[in-house]
Design a protein around this motif. Structure first.
Motif, PDB file in Angstrom:
ATOM      1  N   UNK A 102      22.860  84.962   9.390  1.00  0.00           N
ATOM      2  CA  UNK A 102      22.700  84.036   9.777  1.00  0.00           C
ATOM      3  C   UNK A 102      21.786  82.896   8.578  1.00  0.00           C
ATOM      4  N   UNK A 103      21.961  81.852   8.777  1.00  0.00           N
ATOM      5  CA  UNK A 103      21.481  80.671   7.344  1.00  0.00           C
ATOM      6  C   UNK A 103      22.720  79.969   7.525  1.00  0.00           C
ATOM      7  N   UNK A 107      28.077  80.000   8.505  1.00  0.00           N
ATOM      8  CA  UNK A 107      29.508  80.597   9.778  1.00  0.00           C
ATOM      9  C   UNK A 107      30.690  79.390   8.722  1.00  0.00           C
ATOM     10  N   UNK A 108      30.233  78.025   8.607  1.00  0.00           N
ATOM     11  CA  UNK A 108      30.965  76.710   8.241  1.00  0.00           C
ATOM     12  C   UNK A 108      30.667  76.640   6.479  1.00  0.00           C
ATOM     13  N   UNK A 109      31.435  76.988   5.626  1.00  0.00           N
ATOM     14  CA  UNK A 109      32.200  77.910   5.817  1.00  0.00           C
ATOM     15  C   UNK A 109      31.785  79.266   4.531  1.00  0.00           C
ATOM     16  N   UNK A 110      30.905  79.639   4.593  1.00  0.00           N
ATOM     17  CA  UNK A 110      30.947  80.053   2.987  1.00  0.00           C
ATOM     18  C   UNK A 110      31.213  81.450   3.585  1.00  0.00           C
ATOM     19  N   UNK A 111      31.193  81.782   5.185  1.00  0.00           N
ATOM     20  CA  UNK A 111      31.363  83.367   5.392  1.00  0.00           C
ATOM     21  C   UNK A 111      33.051  83.586   4.970  1.00  0.00           C
ATOM     22  N   UNK A 112      33.484  82.317   5.308  1.00  0.00           N
ATOM     23  CA  UNK A 112      35.243  82.157   4.956  1.00  0.00           C
ATOM     24  C   UNK A 112      35.347  82.486   3.883  1.00  0.00           C
ATOM     25  N   UNK A 113      34.832  81.956   2.967  1.00  0.00           N
ATOM     26  CA  UNK A 113      35.447  82.365   1.470  1.00  0.00           C
ATOM     27  C   UNK A 113      34.712  83.489   0.574  1.00  0.00           C
ATOM     28  N   UNK A 337      28.543  75.848  14.461  1.00  0.00           N
ATOM     29  CA  UNK A 337      28.301  75.221  13.086  1.00  0.00           C
ATOM     30  C   UNK A 337      27.199  73.781  13.494  1.00  0.00           C
ATOM     31  N   UNK A 338      27.283  73.712  12.620  1.00  0.00           N
ATOM     32  CA  UNK A 338      25.937  72.402  11.651  1.00  0.00           C
ATOM     33  C   UNK A 338      24.880  72.620  12.241  1.00  0.00           C
ATOM     34  N   UNK A 339      24.458  73.945  13.339  1.00  0.00           N
ATOM     35  CA  UNK A 339      23.555  73.586  14.228  1.00  0.00           C
ATOM     36  C   UNK A 339      22.317  74.479  13.471  1.00  0.00           C
ATOM     37  N   UNK A 340      21.394  75.091  13.854  1.00  0.00           N
ATOM     38  CA  UNK A 340      20.558  75.758  13.894  1.00  0.00           C
ATOM     39  C   UNK A 340      20.343  77.298  13.808  1.00  0.00           C
ATOM     40  N   UNK A 341      21.319  78.052  14.986  1.00  0.00           N
ATOM     41  CA  UNK A 341      21.778  78.715  15.458  1.00  0.00           C
ATOM     42  C   UNK A 341      23.103  79.138  15.064  1.00  0.00           C
ATOM     43  N   UNK A 342      23.276  78.824  13.569  1.00  0.00           N
ATOM     44  CA  UNK A 342      24.434  78.604  12.956  1.00  0.00           C
ATOM     45  C   UNK A 342      24.612  80.341  12.510  1.00  0.00           C
ATOM     46  N   UNK A 343      25.883  81.599  13.314  1.00  0.00           N
ATOM     47  CA  UNK A 343      25.317  82.577  12.094  1.00  0.00           C
ATOM     48  C   UNK A 343      27.473  83.249  12.389  1.00  0.00           C
TER      49      UNK A 343
END
Length: 378
Positions: A102-103, A107-113, A337-343
């Motif tokens: 989390x952080x 998800x949008x979109x550093x994990x994808x990179x 995505x774009x929310x505090x619970x992004x994971x």
């Protein structure tokens, strides 16, 4: 398909790189923050793939471009800007626990990179591969669209590393989307003494909001949604100005033209009111036909993959509209995505990186020749 086993994706190394990127905040339009972020992205690419990642200056911040050399065959496309303001990291630091990372931006979109880079590092060579990581996707890609389209034309196939759909689905279609702003000019007057001398911009805006909402055709995927409005200066003055912001989503070029024409034809309801319209459906629709070939390759590599069409837009809309094969949603499996619970789900990182390896091999070899005959990726 032969993997370079010494560089096969390792989850700990991927999480290290993800932490590095997340802990450099990168809100859109913050040029200082975006430069630091671009430098970090370039360092991760160079550290894992070698060569030189070039920072390409723009009014929106630096884009990052890297090439594996040779004739361009496939463009790996992403962005390093995020929607979160500076200071979000202090409140919501990067954490890995209970199988989730989390952080802000995971998800949008550093994990994808990160998954894309580690998947490419497993190739025997990176000939024909380009990476483009832009600085302004979250704010419409105005400063990167021409570059995206240029490199997509040169490469001929595009893999987009936005977060996956629900359940890990790849994104095989996207609606076109855009934002319109309607400004209303009226005439101020005293609301108690002589309201009839005014032209009420708020009342005019109310008429327009109803007209605009009526343009929606959900049966064909078109939504026209007024999202923000402002009017007036104080409680005893007929408002002389009002502004309405409208979100538009469409599934077809025909609906794009209908909506843009409807906005251009707007006329005032009140005598003396004036309207000014700005905006367009700036991201054209991404038809599912644009992803069909690449999605078929992905399904042969991971037979359980599913595809979904979504309402949100990405830079894949631009490349698909050019007729270039484009597959989206190859990034992190997770949500928020774009929310505090992004994971993102940590266990999905390595399989998704391996999917990158397989897809690039397949594209470079002319599709089917590079694919395993059965059993998918291992």
């Amino acid at each position: 398909m032969t993997l370079h086993r010494s560089s096969a994706p390792q989850v700990d190394a991927m999480l290290d790189d993800l932490r590095r990127l997340v802990e450099i905040e990168s809100p859109s339009r913050d040029l200082v923050a975006l430069r630091a972020s671009a430098e970090a992205v370039a360092a991760v690419i160079e550290g894992r793939l070698g060569g030189r990642a070039v920072l390409m200056e723009s009014e929106a911040g630096p884009h990052v471009h890297w090439s594996g050399g040779g004739e361009p065959r496939v463009l790996v496309l992403g962005h390093h800007d995020t929607v979160f303001p500076l200071g979000t990291l202090a409140r919501r630091p990067f954490l890995v626990e209970h199988g989730r990372a989390t952080g802000p931006g995971v998800f949008d979109m550093l994990g994808g990179l990160v998954q894309a880079v580690h998947g490419l590092a497993a190739l025997e060579d990176t000939c024909g591969v380009e990476i483009l990581v832009t600085a302004d996707e979250e704010v419409g890609s105005g400063a990167s669209r021409a570059l995206i389209e240029e490199r997509a034309r040169a490469c001929g196939a595009v893999l987009v590393f936005e977060g996956a759909g629900e359940g890990g689905a790849l994104k095989t279609g996207r609606k076109g989307c855009g934002t319109f702003e309607l400004s209303v000019r009226g005439r101020a007057a005293h609301a108690g003494l002589e309201p009839e001398e005014g032209v009420n911009a708020l009342v005019e805006a109310a008429h327009q909001v109803l007209d605009l909402a009526a343009l929606s055709r959900p049966e064909v995927g078109t939504t026209v949604t007024p999202t923000m409005a402002s009017a007036g200066t104080t409680d005893n003055v007929v408002p002389a100005e009002a502004t309405v912001t409208v979100d538009v989503r469409v599934e077809s070029a025909e609906e794009k033209e209908r909506i843009e024409s409807a906005f251009a034809r707007l006329r005032p309801h009140l005598d003396g009111a004036e309207l000014v319209v700005r905006g367009a459906v700036s991201r054209p629709p991404m038809p599912e036909s644009a992803s069909a070939e690449l999605f078929g390759l992905a399904r042969r590599l991971l037979p359980d993959l599913t595809g979904t069409a979504v309402g949100g837009g990405s830079d894949g809309n631009f490349t698909a509209a050019l007729g270039i094969p484009t597959l989206d949603g190859l990034g992190a499996v997770g949500g928020g995505a774009h929310a505090d619970h992004e994971y993102l789900l940590v266990d999905a990182m390595v399989p998704r990186a391996r999917l990158v390896t397989g897809l690039v091999e397949a594209i470079r070899a002319g599709a089917g020749r590079a694919l395993p005959s059965e059993g998918g990726l291992r």
